[in-house]
Design a protein around this motif. Structure first.
Motif, short mmCIF file in Angstrom:
data_model
loop_
_atom_site.label_atom_id
_atom_site.label_comp_id
_atom_site.label_asym_id
_atom_site.label_seq_id
_atom_site.Cartn_x
_atom_site.Cartn_y
_atom_site.Cartn_z
N PHE A 229 -2.96 -24.68 -7.98
CA PHE A 229 -2.63 -25.05 -6.80
C PHE A 229 -2.33 -26.89 -6.92
O PHE A 229 -1.01 -26.97 -6.14
CB PHE A 229 -3.24 -25.04 -5.26
CG PHE A 229 -2.86 -22.80 -5.07
CD1 PHE A 229 -2.12 -22.37 -5.15
CD2 PHE A 229 -4.16 -22.01 -5.03
CE1 PHE A 229 -1.70 -21.07 -4.95
CE2 PHE A 229 -3.99 -21.15 -4.65
CZ PHE A 229 -2.99 -20.42 -4.62
N GLN A 230 -3.07 -27.13 -7.30
CA GLN A 230 -2.98 -29.01 -7.24
C GLN A 230 -1.87 -29.31 -8.12
O GLN A 230 -1.52 -30.48 -7.95
CB GLN A 230 -4.03 -29.61 -7.99
CG GLN A 230 -5.64 -29.16 -7.00
CD GLN A 230 -6.49 -29.47 -7.42
OE1 GLN A 230 -7.18 -29.65 -8.85
NE2 GLN A 230 -7.81 -30.12 -6.89
N ARG A 231 -1.44 -28.25 -9.32
CA ARG A 231 -0.19 -28.98 -9.98
C ARG A 231 0.91 -28.23 -9.23
O ARG A 231 1.65 -28.12 -10.32
CB ARG A 231 -0.58 -27.92 -11.43
CG ARG A 231 -1.78 -29.13 -12.30
CD ARG A 231 -2.41 -28.63 -13.13
NE ARG A 231 -3.22 -29.51 -13.72
CZ ARG A 231 -4.98 -29.24 -13.06
NH1 ARG A 231 -5.81 -29.40 -12.24
NH2 ARG A 231 -5.95 -30.61 -13.98
N ALA B 265 0.02 -18.08 -6.15
CA ALA B 265 -0.55 -17.17 -7.48
C ALA B 265 -2.07 -16.12 -6.28
O ALA B 265 -2.03 -16.74 -5.16
CB ALA B 265 -1.16 -18.38 -7.82
N GLY B 266 -2.80 -16.01 -7.33
CA GLY B 266 -3.95 -15.32 -6.71
C GLY B 266 -4.45 -14.65 -8.14
O GLY B 266 -4.45 -14.53 -9.06
N SER C 230 -3.94 -24.46 -0.88
CA SER C 230 -2.77 -23.90 -1.42
C SER C 230 -1.48 -24.83 -0.11
O SER C 230 -0.28 -23.84 -0.47
CB SER C 230 -2.55 -22.74 -2.08
OG SER C 230 -2.92 -21.39 -0.94
N GLY C 231 -1.85 -24.35 0.92
CA GLY C 231 -0.95 -24.61 1.79
C GLY C 231 -0.14 -23.08 2.74
O GLY C 231 0.68 -23.40 2.71
N GLY C 232 -1.06 -22.05 1.94
CA GLY C 232 -0.63 -21.21 2.52
C GLY C 232 -0.11 -19.73 1.32
O GLY C 232 1.16 -19.93 1.82
N PRO D 286 -21.35 -16.03 11.55
CA PRO D 286 -20.10 -16.68 12.06
C PRO D 286 -19.55 -17.09 11.29
O PRO D 286 -19.37 -17.08 9.71
CB PRO D 286 -21.18 -18.02 12.25
CG PRO D 286 -21.99 -18.68 11.17
CD PRO D 286 -22.55 -16.56 10.78
N ILE D 287 -17.89 -17.38 11.36
CA ILE D 287 -16.89 -17.25 10.98
C ILE D 287 -16.72 -18.76 11.22
O ILE D 287 -16.02 -19.18 12.34
CB ILE D 287 -15.64 -16.21 11.26
CG1 ILE D 287 -16.30 -14.74 10.47
CG2 ILE D 287 -14.32 -16.89 10.20
CD1 ILE D 287 -16.34 -14.71 9.19
N VAL D 288 -16.31 -19.75 10.44
CA VAL D 288 -15.73 -21.00 10.41
C VAL D 288 -13.83 -20.69 9.83
O VAL D 288 -13.48 -21.87 10.75
CB VAL D 288 -16.63 -22.02 10.36
CG1 VAL D 288 -16.42 -23.61 10.44
CG2 VAL D 288 -17.92 -21.89 10.83
N LEU D 289 -14.11 -21.08 8.71
CA LEU D 289 -12.83 -20.95 8.28
C LEU D 289 -11.82 -20.07 8.24
O LEU D 289 -12.45 -18.76 8.63
CB LEU D 289 -12.98 -20.88 6.97
CG LEU D 289 -13.06 -22.30 5.76
CD1 LEU D 289 -14.16 -22.53 4.33
CD2 LEU D 289 -12.45 -23.39 6.38
N GLU D 290 -10.94 -20.36 8.15
CA GLU D 290 -9.98 -19.20 7.95
C GLU D 290 -8.47 -19.17 7.65
O GLU D 290 -8.62 -20.51 6.64
CB GLU D 290 -9.03 -19.45 10.08
CG GLU D 290 -8.70 -20.71 10.05
CD GLU D 290 -7.82 -20.24 11.52
OE1 GLU D 290 -7.36 -21.35 12.42
OE2 GLU D 290 -8.15 -19.48 12.58
N PRO D 291 -8.16 -18.40 7.22
CA PRO D 291 -6.64 -18.70 6.18
C PRO D 291 -5.55 -18.87 6.85
O PRO D 291 -5.67 -19.42 8.28
CB PRO D 291 -6.29 -17.31 5.09
CG PRO D 291 -6.68 -16.43 6.85
CD PRO D 291 -8.06 -16.88 7.05
N VAL D 292 -4.99 -20.02 6.48
CA VAL D 292 -3.60 -20.19 6.47
C VAL D 292 -2.61 -19.16 7.19
O VAL D 292 -2.10 -19.01 8.15
CB VAL D 292 -2.54 -21.28 6.11
CG1 VAL D 292 -0.69 -21.50 6.68
CG2 VAL D 292 -3.39 -22.58 5.80
N GLN D 293 -2.42 -18.50 6.12
CA GLN D 293 -0.97 -17.13 6.43
C GLN D 293 -2.03 -15.56 7.39
O GLN D 293 -4.26 -15.83 7.03
CB GLN D 293 -1.31 -15.86 5.28
CG GLN D 293 -0.84 -17.34 4.54
CD GLN D 293 -0.47 -16.31 2.57
OE1 GLN D 293 0.42 -16.08 2.07
NE2 GLN D 293 -1.30 -16.98 1.81
#
Length: 347
Positions: free
Chosen positions: A67-69, A75-76, A101-103, A161-168
Motif C-alpha cells: 500500500f505504501q508503494r 489489495a488484500g 491504504s485510504g480504504g 473494546p473496539i477502538v479502531l475502525e475501518p475506512v470502508q
C-alpha cells in the motif's frame, strides 16, 4: 450494453532458488507498482504456511508495504485463514491496513485448504471449519459495534473494546473461495465476492446460482458482487514464446505447490487438481498463454462460458523472472484488457 471487464492479480509469493526472500518481496512490490500504474483493479495475496508455495507468512506485513508503494490499486489476502488467527487481533490488523491504504483493502476469509498447514498451528483439521465460522462471527461483530461479546466453543470475548475502525463501512469488501454452488446462498446474503479455480463449464452452475440467490433476495442485479475465475497467465509477442516461458516457470511452481504434501507422504486432495505440466493446465483451462490476441480470445471465451464477471490473473509464478512478469503485465494491460468486456450482471 457490455462494460469493460475488471482484472485483478493473484500471487502466492513463492520461495526461489535464485532470489533471496528480500529479493522476492521486492519483486512483488515492483509488480504491484506496475499494476497500479497500468490500472489493474486489485492485487490479492495467498496465505500458506510451512511450504515454499508461499513465504509471506504474514500477508498483512506484505500488504502494508504494498500500500505504501501504490496509490490506486486495491489489495488484500485471498484468503486470511481464520483458524490461524486470534480474531480480535486480526480485526485490528484489518482496520490498520484499511486506514493506512485510504480504504483500499479487500478482505478474503476462509478456513484454509491444507490440513498439513493447519496442523502447524496445533489446530485439529476436524475443528477448523467450526473455528472459521466462530472467528468470522467475531470479525463481523467487531466491524459493526463498539465492543465484542462472544461465547463460542473456540473463542470467548467479554465486552472487549473496539477502538479502531475501518475506512470502508461497514467493512472492506469480503471475498471467499468457492468449489460448489451451495456456498452461494451464504455469499449472496452477505454480498461476498467469490472466486474459483474451476474450469469455465464447472463455474457456470456457481454463477447461475449466485445470480438466482441474489434475485431471490430482491437485490439490484447491477450491484451483484464479483464472481471471479483465477488463472495462470503468460502474455508474450507470440504463442510459442508465451508457452516456452510458461513451461519453464510452471515446473518450479508445481514443485512448490506439491512440496509439503510430498514431504509428508500425503496425496493431494481430490478437489485440488493441477496437471504436472503447463500444457496440461492450458488444455484444461487453468492457464492461458499466448500472444495478446490469443489471451484475449481465451479470456473472453471463458468469461462467456462461466458467467463470471471478474478475472484474476496469476502473472508471477514459479521461477518467472521479474522482467518476464512485468512484460506480461504490460502486454496484458495495453493489448488485452482494453478489448475485454463483460456482459451485464443479469443477462
Amino acid at each position: 450494453m457490455k462494460e469493460q471487464l475488471q482484472i485483478g492479480l493473484f500471487d502466492w509469493v513463492e520461495a526461489s532458488d535464485t532470489r533471496t526472500p528480500a529479493e522476492t518481496f521486492a519483486h512483488k512490490l515492483a509488480l504491484a507498482a506496475a499494476a497500479d500504474k497500468a490500472g489493474f483493479h486489485a492485487y490479492m495475496l495467498a496465505e500458506h504456511q510451512g511450504t515454499p508455495l508461499s513465504i509471506d507468512g504474514s500477508p498483512s506485513v506484505m500488504l502494508s508495504a504494498l500500500f505504501q508503494r501504490t496509490r490506486r490499486l486495491r489489495a488484500g489476502g485471498l484468503t486470511f485463514c481464520l483458524p490461524w488467527y486470534d480474531p480480535y487481533r486480526l480485526y485490528n490488523e484489518i482496520c490498520m491496513l484499511d486506514q493506512m491504504s485510504g480504504g483500499r483493502l479487500e478482505l478474503g476469509v476462509g478456513r484454509g485448504v491444507s490440513p498439513l498447514e493447519t496442523a502447524a498451528f496445533g489446530v485439529d483439521w476436524d475443528k477448523a471449519q467450526a473455528m472459521y465460522l466462530e472467528a468470522f462471527q467475531v470479525l463481523m461483530q467487531a466491524l459493526t459495534s463498539r465492543s465484542v461479546s462472544f461465547a463460542g466453543e473456540h473463542y470467548k470475548f467479554d465486552e472487549s473494546p473496539i477502538v479502531l475502525e475501518p475506512v470502508q463501512k461497514p467493512h472492506p469488501p469480503l471475498w471467499y473461495g468457492v468449489f460448489n454452488a451451495e456456498s452461494t446462498a451464504w455469499a449472496a446474503s452477505l454480498a461476498v465476492n467469490v472466486v474459483t479455480n474451476l474450469t469455465a463449464a464447472a463455474v457456470r452452475p456457481i454463477t447461475d446460482r449466485y445470480r438466482a440467490e441474489w434475485a431471490k433476495l430482491g437485490k439490484d442485479p447491477k450491484r451483484i458482487p464479483m464472481m471471479g475465475i483465477n488463472r495462470h497467465v503468460v502474455v508474450a509477442e507470440t504463442d510459442r514464446e508465451a508457452m516456452d516461458i510458461g513451461r519453464r516457470a510452471y515446473r518450479r511452481w508445481f514443485e512448490n505447490f506439491t512440496a509439503l504434501w510430498r514431504m509428508r507422504g500425503v496425496p493431494l486432495p481430490k478437489n485440488i487438481a493441477y496437471s504436472e505440466d503447463f500444457d496440461g493446465i492450458v488444455k484444461n483451462e487453468q492457464a492461458i498463454a499466448g500472444s495478446p490476441r490469443t489471451v484475449r480470445d481465451a479470456i473472453a471465451r471463458q468469461m462467456e462460458q462461466s458467467g463470471a464477471n471478474y478475472f484474476l490473473a496469476r502473472l508471477a509464478f514459479g521461477d518467472l523472472a521479474l522482467e518476464a512478469a512485468l512484460a506480461s503485465a504490460e502486454l496484458f494491460a495495453q493489448r488485452v484488457v482494453p478489448e475485454l468486456a463483460v456482459a451485464p450482471a443479469n443477462p
